[in-house]
Each structure stands twice: as structure tokens, then as C-alpha cells.
Design a protein around this motif. Structure first.
Motif, PDB file in Angstrom:
ATOM      1  N   GLY A   8      42.275  -8.495 -24.480  1.00 10.91           N
ATOM      2  CA  GLY A   8      42.197  -7.679 -23.214  1.00 10.91           C
ATOM      3  C   GLY A   8      41.891  -8.484 -22.064  1.00 10.91           C
ATOM      4  O   GLY A   8      41.947  -9.586 -21.950  1.00 10.91           O
ATOM      5  N   VAL A   9      41.406  -7.838 -20.962  1.00  9.07           N
ATOM      6  CA  VAL A   9      40.900  -8.484 -19.788  1.00  9.07           C
ATOM      7  C   VAL A   9      39.567  -9.478 -20.138  1.00  9.07           C
ATOM      8  O   VAL A   9      38.733  -8.949 -20.809  1.00  9.07           O
ATOM      9  CB  VAL A   9      40.508  -7.608 -18.664  1.00  9.07           C
ATOM     10  CG1 VAL A   9      40.323  -8.242 -17.378  1.00  9.07           C
ATOM     11  CG2 VAL A   9      41.850  -6.827 -18.477  1.00  9.07           C
ATOM     12  N   SER A  34      35.291 -10.287 -23.168  1.00  9.13           N
ATOM     13  CA  SER A  34      36.176  -9.252 -22.633  1.00  9.13           C
ATOM     14  C   SER A  34      35.396  -8.447 -21.708  1.00  9.13           C
ATOM     15  O   SER A  34      34.077  -8.414 -21.744  1.00  9.13           O
ATOM     16  CB  SER A  34      36.892  -8.460 -23.931  1.00  9.13           C
ATOM     17  OG  SER A  34      35.736  -7.652 -24.582  1.00  9.13           O
ATOM     18  N   SER A  36      35.208  -4.818 -19.664  1.00 13.58           N
ATOM     19  CA  SER A  36      35.867  -3.333 -19.728  1.00 13.58           C
ATOM     20  C   SER A  36      35.435  -2.331 -18.309  1.00 13.58           C
ATOM     21  O   SER A  36      36.215  -1.435 -18.269  1.00 13.58           O
ATOM     22  CB  SER A  36      35.003  -2.404 -20.713  1.00 13.58           C
ATOM     23  OG  SER A  36      33.556  -2.380 -20.707  1.00 13.58           O
ATOM     24  N   TRP A  37      34.500  -3.295 -17.668  1.00 13.50           N
ATOM     25  CA  TRP A  37      34.220  -2.479 -16.155  1.00 13.50           C
ATOM     26  C   TRP A  37      33.629  -3.360 -15.396  1.00 13.50           C
ATOM     27  O   TRP A  37      32.780  -4.469 -15.992  1.00 13.50           O
ATOM     28  CB  TRP A  37      33.463  -1.007 -16.621  1.00 13.50           C
ATOM     29  CG  TRP A  37      33.246  -0.253 -15.476  1.00 13.50           C
ATOM     30  CD1 TRP A  37      32.394   0.227 -14.984  1.00 13.50           C
ATOM     31  CD2 TRP A  37      34.303   0.800 -15.002  1.00 13.50           C
ATOM     32  NE1 TRP A  37      32.461   1.007 -13.955  1.00 13.50           N
ATOM     33  CE2 TRP A  37      33.798   1.449 -13.946  1.00 13.50           C
ATOM     34  CE3 TRP A  37      35.557   0.828 -15.307  1.00 13.50           C
ATOM     35  CZ2 TRP A  37      34.445   2.450 -13.273  1.00 13.50           C
ATOM     36  CZ3 TRP A  37      36.379   1.599 -14.582  1.00 13.50           C
ATOM     37  CH2 TRP A  37      35.985   2.359 -13.724  1.00 13.50           C
ATOM     38  N   VAL A 131      42.324  -3.509 -16.698  1.00 17.50           N
ATOM     39  CA  VAL A 131      42.012  -2.934 -17.857  1.00 17.50           C
ATOM     40  C   VAL A 131      42.780  -1.521 -18.020  1.00 17.50           C
ATOM     41  O   VAL A 131      42.861  -0.995 -19.282  1.00 17.50           O
ATOM     42  CB  VAL A 131      40.663  -2.570 -18.245  1.00 17.50           C
ATOM     43  CG1 VAL A 131      39.707  -3.653 -17.744  1.00 17.50           C
ATOM     44  CG2 VAL A 131      40.208  -1.425 -17.050  1.00 17.50           C
ATOM     45  N   GLN A 132      43.559  -1.009 -17.103  1.00 22.04           N
ATOM     46  CA  GLN A 132      44.439   0.076 -17.261  1.00 22.04           C
ATOM     47  C   GLN A 132      45.560   0.032 -18.320  1.00 22.04           C
ATOM     48  O   GLN A 132      45.376   1.113 -19.310  1.00 22.04           O
ATOM     49  CB  GLN A 132      44.982   0.452 -15.738  1.00 22.04           C
ATOM     50  CG  GLN A 132      45.754   1.924 -15.801  1.00 22.04           C
ATOM     51  CD  GLN A 132      46.112   2.228 -14.571  1.00 22.04           C
ATOM     52  OE1 GLN A 132      46.215   1.650 -13.769  1.00 22.04           O
ATOM     53  NE2 GLN A 132      46.725   3.697 -14.458  1.00 22.04           N
ATOM     54  N   ASP A 134      45.351  -2.019 -20.869  1.00 24.20           N
ATOM     55  CA  ASP A 134      44.808  -1.863 -22.040  1.00 24.20           C
ATOM     56  C   ASP A 134      44.150  -0.704 -22.601  1.00 24.20           C
ATOM     57  O   ASP A 134      44.060  -0.219 -23.980  1.00 24.20           O
ATOM     58  CB  ASP A 134      43.648  -2.964 -22.054  1.00 24.20           C
ATOM     59  CG  ASP A 134      42.867  -3.227 -23.528  1.00 24.20           C
ATOM     60  OD1 ASP A 134      43.832  -3.588 -24.469  1.00 24.20           O
ATOM     61  OD2 ASP A 134      41.888  -2.950 -23.540  1.00 24.20           O
ATOM     62  N   SER A 135      43.606   0.252 -21.579  1.00 24.38           N
ATOM     63  CA  SER A 135      43.374   1.564 -21.877  1.00 24.38           C
ATOM     64  C   SER A 135      44.355   2.554 -22.633  1.00 24.38           C
ATOM     65  O   SER A 135      44.171   3.195 -23.429  1.00 24.38           O
ATOM     66  CB  SER A 135      42.677   2.339 -20.635  1.00 24.38           C
ATOM     67  OG  SER A 135      41.546   1.532 -20.154  1.00 24.38           O
TER      68      SER A 135
END
Length: 486
Positions: A8-9, A34, A36-37, A131-132, A134-135
Motif C-alpha cells: 500500500g502507500v 505503510s 493509512s491516514w 490510499v483510496q 487500496d481502500s
């Protein structure tokens, strides 16, 4: 937290975005963490509100001025699984101490500088957009994990197969254990002891994955540890939470099945002890409980039912409570497991075929348990005692022997609280060593010698004579079997 290999990111990618103009100040080893936010926080300890993998942004208001305080601040964030710390050094940031940078390097905790010209909201928007995609993958994995409930109902999957499917969907290697680190569900491996948390309130993020409690009606049943697999695409914390829920449901199903079988087993053992179940029928019903071949009946004292169930774990057995006694029917090896329990006094019958009558076996096991309690041994096997095998099976015959040999002593003890019979029994069990027996009874050796003489006078039997000694010993064993002696 050490740098990990999450997909991911990553911090490295965020650092490379030209629009953000970020600069790395320390912690290069953690650039593959990684993200996430990204969230702004001016709290000195924001960790109770974090889930892990965040970039925490601060203008410096929350950062202590002392070197020790700055080190502790960075360690708190790292322990909570924060991906990186982004600071705006041109606003309210106190001077950053060398201890702060040393901690970032030691832990591989990236520290990024945000230019004054770049608002924190821009950083948050860039991370959210990255991350969109990956979401979307994670949402798909969540929906498929929900499908695990359908697999349970429609395909009747065994536990090992179920969790292999969940591993494939989630992108994690799944480990399950009790709070003590023992196996929680058969077929699912346990984690390394170092990964098992000390408390159910521990942060969910660990290096390379997550750790979550598995709930049960009585509290936390254990922990689920999800470790990212090389080459897989981990689906994130939400999916791991769903997997933990599936583990809790599977555990509840298995426990319900076990409780149903245990209650059924109690009824079977009660019928066998009453002699109302024919051997062929008993053998069929025992086979349903995975009991076959040679068995033993064990009477267990001194431990609770729950402690006994925990000690025997997944072993096949039948259990019945009668007062303070716990009757246990199963393979002979169970007695050795029981004997290892603290405070236990247990006695086993001689081995018998599966489904055979327990009429004699229960007398043997009760007698052996009484010997274990009297001698302080955790386990006595009936077949190992040459005297007990000569006792008659008929309670009336046992009662007649007790009355003939010990009747006067029993009545004298009851009237005078004299403990003559207990004293003689203790002396015999210690091979007529007067000093040892007196110490066990907490009396002077002269007092014991007096009681022995008084016993001989009441019974008319000289304990120095072999025949009289043998008769008294068999009468005492009969009294124990009849429950006249503890």
C-alpha cells in the motif's frame, strides 16, 4: 516500532510527492512503513485515539522542551504504531534535542519536516487520495471475510480449512492462542510468545501486523495475531477485526458442541456406574465420545471441576460429579495428567475393556483415592496395592469385618474423641515407624505408644503378631471403603 514491509502507500511514497515538499529529518530506516491516514494533533499523548499507521502532524505545541520528554513523546507514538511524525519547525516547535533524533534513528521512526507554505490539510488530502485505491481492495476483502459465516453454515468447513481461506483473503498469516499462549482453536498455529500481549487493552498494531483480543462470554478467550505475508496484499485492520469475530464465533460453536457432549457423557457415566447400561450399548456410546480400547475409572479429589476440565483440555473422557468426588472415565494416560495437578488426590481402578461394568471399578477407584488422600500422594493405582485386591466386593461382608475387628474402637473414639483408629492407621501406613507416625499426627511418640496399647486392649488383638496385624489392616481398609474413615 521497527520498519515493516506492508503493502500500500508507504512513508517513502508520501515523502516523494512533489506538492508536499516534505524533508526527512531522521528515521530513514522506517520509510517503508505503510500509511493509512494523516492527522494533526497537538496532544502530548494522542495514542489512546490512534489505530496505527497514521502520520501525525504537529506544529510543536505538544512536544516537550526537555530531551527526556521529547524522547518519551516519540517512543509513545512509535509504540502505538504511528507511521511517521511530521513537524512544522517554523511555528511553535521547541528546539529539537539530540536525544529526539537519536530515538528516531534507533527506532526507525521517520520524522518529516513540513514547510510553512504547505498546510496540514493538503498533506491529509494527498494521503487520503493515495490510499483510496487500496481502500477499494480492503473493502472487497471485508465483504469476502463476511462470507466466512456462509462457509461455516453451507460447507461445514473444519477450523484449519476455514482459517486458511481467511489467510488467503486477508493477506495475513493468522495465529491464535489463549491468554497464556496455548492453542485456542485446533488447526490454527500459535504465535511466538513475544507477540502475545500482556493485556487485552494493548495497542492493536505490532511490527508487520496486528494483534486483537478474541472475545468470549467469560472475558477475553485469547488473541489473534495477523502477520503480513510476503507477496500478499494485506487488507488492513478492519479485515483483521472481522477475522477475530469469526474466530470468536467458531470458538463459541466448538464450546457449545463440547458442552453438549460433556453433558451427554455425564449421563452415560451415571448409567454405567448404576449398572443400567449393557456393555455393547455402552461401548457404542463411548465410541461417539472417541473413547475406545482399554479404559480406567479414576476418582479425583481436591480440585475443582473447571480445573480438571482445563487440565484435560482436548482429551476424550467422561466426567461425573458426586459430592466432592469427580468420577473420570477414559484412557489410562489421563490419570498421569490428573496427578500433575496441585493439591489433587486421585485413585484409579484396574484397567478394564471399553464399556465394561464399573461395579467393581468404582470400588477400586474410591478405595485408591482414599489411600491417596491419607498418604498425601497425588495418585494411587489400585492394582499397585497388594492388600486392596483381597477385599470382598459385598458391602455387607465389609461391614461385618469392620464391626468384628474395629467396632469397639469406633464406639470408643466417638464417645471420647480419642482418635485411636486414626493413630493406628497412620502408624500402619508409615510401616510402624513410631516417630514418623507421631510427627504426622502432631503428638508425642509416648502418646502414640499409649494409643496403640489402648487399641490392642479394646480389640483384643496384639499388633506385634502378624495375623492380628493383617486382620486389623484389612478391617481398616474395609472401613475406608465403606466411608467410615476419611
Amino acid at each position: 516500532m521497527e520498519g515493516d514491509k506492508r503493502r500500500g502507500v508507504s512513508v517513502r511514497e508520501v515523502l516523494s510527492y512533489p506538492a508536499l515538499q516534505l524533508r526527512l529529518l531522521a528515521g530513514r530506516a522506517g520509510l517503508d512503513r505503510s500509511v493509512s491516514w494523516a492527522h494533526a494533533s497537538e496532544l502530548e499523548d494522542p495514542t489512546p485515539w490512534l489505530l496505527g499507521a497514521e502520520i501525525i502532524m504537529t506544529t510543536g505545541r505538544a512536544l516537550p522542551r526537555s530531551a527526556a520528554g521529547q524522547r518519551a513523546y516519540l517512543e509513545r507514538l512509535d509504540d502505538a504504531g504511528v507511521a511517521a511524525l511530521a513537524v512544522s519547525v517554523q511555528l511553535h516547535m521547541p528546539p529539537l534535542r539530540q536525544a529526539f533524533f537519536d530515538t528516531a534513528e534507533e527506532r526507525g521512526m521517520p520524522v518529516l519536516e513540513v514547510p510553512l507554505a504547505v498546510p496540514f490539510i493538503v498533506v491529509a488530502q494527498e494521503v487520503a487520495a493515495a490510499v483510496q485505491e487500496d481502500s477499494r481492495h480492503r473493502l472487497g476483502a471485508q465483504l469476502q471475510v463476511f462470507g466466512a459465516l456462509r462457509w461455516l453454515a453451507a460447507e461445514n468447513l473444519d477450523t484449519a480449512t476455514l482459517f486458511r481461506r481467511l489467510e488467503h483473503l486477508s493477506g495475513y498469516d493468522i495465529r491464535l492462542c489463549t491468554t497464556q499462549g496455548r492453542p485456542l482453536l485446533a488447526g490454527v498455529p500459535v504465535p511466538e510468545p513475544s507477540l502475545v500481549p500482556q493485556s487485552a487493552d494493548a495497542p492493536p498494531t505490532i511490527p508487520g501486523g496486528f494483534v486483537l483480543p478474541v472475545p468470549s462470554p467469560g472475558g477475553t478467550a485469547g488473541f489473534l495475531i495477523a502477520l503480513e505475508r510476503d507477496g500478499a496484499r494485506p487488507a488492513g485492520l478492519a479485515v483483521v477485526q472481522h477475522v477475530a469475530t469469526v474466530a470468536a464465533l467458531q470458538l463459541a460453536v466448538i464450546r457449545t458442541e463440547r458442552e453438549t457432549l460433556r453433558r451427554e457423557g455425564t449421563e452415560i457415566l451415571a448409567e454405567m456406574l448404576q449398572g443400567t447400561l449393557e456393555q455393547e450399548a455402552a461401548e457404542r456410546r463411548l465410541l461417539r465420545h472417541s473413547i475406545e480400547g482399554t479404559t480406567e475409572l479414576t476418582v479425583v479429589r481436591g480440585v475443582t471441576e473447571q480445573a480438571l476440565l482445563r487440565a484435560l483440555d482436548d482429551e476424550p473422557f467422561l466426567l461425573l460429579n458426586r459430592g466432592e468426588d469427580r468420577y473420570l472415565l477414559g484412557a489410562p494416560r489421563l490419570a498421569d495428567t490428573v496427578a500433575a495437578m496441585p493439591g489433587v488426590a486421585a485413585g484409579t481402578s484396574r484397567p478394564l475393556p471399553c464399556g465394561a461394568s464399573l461395579r467393581i471399578a468404582q470400588r477400586e477407584a474410591r478405595w485408591a483415592a482414599s489411600q491417596a488422600a491419607a498418604s498425601g500422594r497425588p495418585l494411587v493405582r489400585y492394582g499397585n496395592d497388594p492388600a486392596g485386591r483381597w477385599l470382598p466386593d459385598d458391602p455387607a461382608a465389609l461391614d461385618a469385618l469392620v464391626e468384628q475387628v474395629l467396632g469397639e474402637v469406633l464406639r470408643y473414639d466417638a464417645a471420647h474423641d480419642a482418635h485411636l483408629l486414626l493413630s493406628v492407621r497412620t502408624w500402619m501406613e508409615r510401616d510402624r515407624r513410631t516417630d514418623d507416625a507421631a510427627a504426622a499426627l502432631h503428638i508425642h511418640p509416648n502418646t502414640l505408644a499409649y494409643r496403640l496399647r489402648r487399641f490392642s486392649a479394646l480389640t483384643g488383638r496384639d499388633l506385634t503378631a502378624t495375623g492380628a496385624f493383617t486382620e486389623v489392616w484389612m478391617a481398616i481398609r474395609s472401613a475406608v471403603e465403606l466411608g467410615l474413615l476419611d
